[in-house]
Design a protein around this motif. Structure first.
Motif, PDB file in Angstrom:
ATOM      1  N   LYS A 144      -7.925  -6.520   1.512  1.00  0.00           N
ATOM      2  CA  LYS A 144      -9.204  -5.650   1.375  1.00  0.00           C
ATOM      3  C   LYS A 144      -9.210  -4.736   2.623  1.00  0.00           C
ATOM      4  O   LYS A 144      -9.918  -3.867   2.317  1.00  0.00           O
ATOM      5  N   PHE A 145      -8.470  -5.099   3.536  1.00  0.00           N
ATOM      6  CA  PHE A 145      -8.624  -4.113   4.656  1.00  0.00           C
ATOM      7  C   PHE A 145      -7.466  -3.052   4.971  1.00  0.00           C
ATOM      8  O   PHE A 145      -7.495  -2.026   5.798  1.00  0.00           O
ATOM      9  N   VAL A 146      -6.626  -3.050   3.818  1.00  0.00           N
ATOM     10  CA  VAL A 146      -5.753  -2.005   3.977  1.00  0.00           C
ATOM     11  C   VAL A 146      -5.505  -1.183   2.721  1.00  0.00           C
ATOM     12  O   VAL A 146      -6.010  -1.689   1.648  1.00  0.00           O
ATOM     13  N   ASP A 147      -4.699  -0.065   2.730  1.00  0.00           N
ATOM     14  CA  ASP A 147      -4.690   1.008   1.618  1.00  0.00           C
ATOM     15  C   ASP A 147      -3.629   0.346   0.527  1.00  0.00           C
ATOM     16  O   ASP A 147      -3.725   0.643  -0.599  1.00  0.00           O
ATOM     17  N   GLU A 148      -2.573   0.059   1.035  1.00  0.00           N
ATOM     18  CA  GLU A 148      -1.327  -0.611   0.222  1.00  0.00           C
ATOM     19  C   GLU A 148      -0.747  -1.753   0.807  1.00  0.00           C
ATOM     20  O   GLU A 148      -0.821  -1.632   2.007  1.00  0.00           O
ATOM     21  N   VAL A 149      -0.058  -2.575   0.040  1.00  0.00           N
ATOM     22  CA  VAL A 149       0.732  -3.565   0.543  1.00  0.00           C
ATOM     23  C   VAL A 149       1.985  -3.623   0.187  1.00  0.00           C
ATOM     24  O   VAL A 149       2.473  -3.409  -0.827  1.00  0.00           O
ATOM     25  N   TRP A 150       2.642  -3.770   1.493  1.00  0.00           N
ATOM     26  CA  TRP A 150       4.274  -3.843   1.487  1.00  0.00           C
ATOM     27  C   TRP A 150       4.509  -5.156   1.449  1.00  0.00           C
ATOM     28  O   TRP A 150       4.486  -5.774   2.661  1.00  0.00           O
ATOM     29  N   VAL A 151       5.571  -5.823   0.565  1.00  0.00           N
ATOM     30  CA  VAL A 151       6.085  -7.086   0.610  1.00  0.00           C
ATOM     31  C   VAL A 151       7.324  -7.312   0.889  1.00  0.00           C
ATOM     32  O   VAL A 151       8.249  -6.524   0.247  1.00  0.00           O
ATOM     33  N   VAL A 152       7.813  -7.991   2.017  1.00  0.00           N
ATOM     34  CA  VAL A 152       9.154  -8.063   2.247  1.00  0.00           C
ATOM     35  C   VAL A 152       9.947  -9.448   1.278  1.00  0.00           C
ATOM     36  O   VAL A 152       9.378 -10.433   1.735  1.00  0.00           O
ATOM     37  N   TRP A 153      10.468  -9.384   0.666  1.00  0.00           N
ATOM     38  CA  TRP A 153      10.880 -10.199  -0.425  1.00  0.00           C
ATOM     39  C   TRP A 153      12.355 -10.455  -0.420  1.00  0.00           C
ATOM     40  O   TRP A 153      13.294  -9.733  -0.053  1.00  0.00           O
ATOM     41  N   ILE A 154      12.657 -11.930  -0.566  1.00  0.00           N
ATOM     42  CA  ILE A 154      13.991 -12.426  -0.825  1.00  0.00           C
ATOM     43  C   ILE A 154      13.849 -13.527  -1.717  1.00  0.00           C
ATOM     44  O   ILE A 154      12.707 -14.402  -1.741  1.00  0.00           O
ATOM     45  N   PRO A 155      14.779 -13.951  -2.384  1.00  0.00           N
ATOM     46  CA  PRO A 155      15.054 -15.176  -3.485  1.00  0.00           C
ATOM     47  C   PRO A 155      14.689 -16.255  -2.679  1.00  0.00           C
ATOM     48  O   PRO A 155      15.072 -16.395  -1.539  1.00  0.00           O
ATOM     49  N   ARG A 156      14.054 -17.465  -3.228  1.00  0.00           N
ATOM     50  CA  ARG A 156      13.730 -18.746  -2.559  1.00  0.00           C
ATOM     51  C   ARG A 156      14.816 -19.242  -1.737  1.00  0.00           C
ATOM     52  O   ARG A 156      14.860 -19.879  -0.742  1.00  0.00           O
TER      53      ARG A 156
END
Length: 204
Positions: free
Chosen positions: A124-136
């Motif tokens: 809620k404190f940021v404008d947009e969220v970037w997620v760094v993703w890899i398969p489990r």
């Protein structure tokens, strides 16, 4: 100012992405470093933690031993919530203060690097969220190769951080880091250029 929340999971490559932002001249506010500084130098936070968790969390020099504190909260939800109530308000205060200084100096974009962004409500404190993703399965393999941990220890740490798949579903931008570093950088460059084209912020 555009504020990007950067998150991921253990072994996902979030630090690689954070370093890429720094190379572009984008300030990265690191929540882990902020916590580390608070545990070292914020007398109010330290006194509250000792009052709540006991003097056994201190080292021989009377400073907070992060390993001992972590051992108390790792598998104890109640203890973790008590810790968060003490530390997180000061983390937010410190990072907002840093961001204000940047804004006042003319910086148009910054990154909040927060490993548990969704889990602690910092989105809620940021404008947009970037997620760094890899398969489990790849996440497990990378952590096993990097750290001296057993499979059960790796799985416990992944579980403690929450599902990368769930984070991916909540992201505004997903950076797929399952390939090579060059492929990841290509994604970052493409997304970055798109932000500039859309005039979300200027380079100046």
């Amino acid at each position: 100012m555009l504020t990007i929340g950067l998150t991921g999971g253990i072994g996902s490559g979030k630090s690689t992405v954070a370093r890429w932002f720094i190379k572009q001249g984008v300030p990265v506010l690191d929540a882990d470093k902020t916590v580390h500084n608070l545990l070292q130098s914020d007398s109010l936070v330290i006194s509250k933690l000792v009052q709540d968790f006991g003097t056994e969390i201190l080292d021989k020099k009377g400073q907070i031993n992060r390993s001992k504190l972590g051992a108390q909260v790792f598998n104890d939800d109640d203890a973790r919530k008590r810790l968060e109530l003490i530390v997180h308000p000061r983390v937010i205060e410190c990072m907002n203060a840093e961001q204000t200084v940047l804004r006042d100096s003319g910086v148009r974009v910054c990154v909040w690097d927060v490993p548990l962004l969704f889990e602690v409500g910092f989105e809620k404190f940021v404008d947009e969220v970037w997620v760094v993703w890899i398969p489990r399965d790849l996440q497990i393999l990378r952590v096993l190769a990097r750290d001296k941990l057993s499979l059960s220890e790796v799985e416990a740490r992944i579980a403690a951080q929450g599902s990368l798949e769930d984070k991916r579903q909540q992201a505004d931008i997903v950076i797929d880091n399952s390939g090579s570093e060059l492929q990841t950088i290509a994604q970052l460059e493409e997304t970055w250029e798109r932000l500039i084209v859309n005039r979300r912020f200027s380079k100046a």
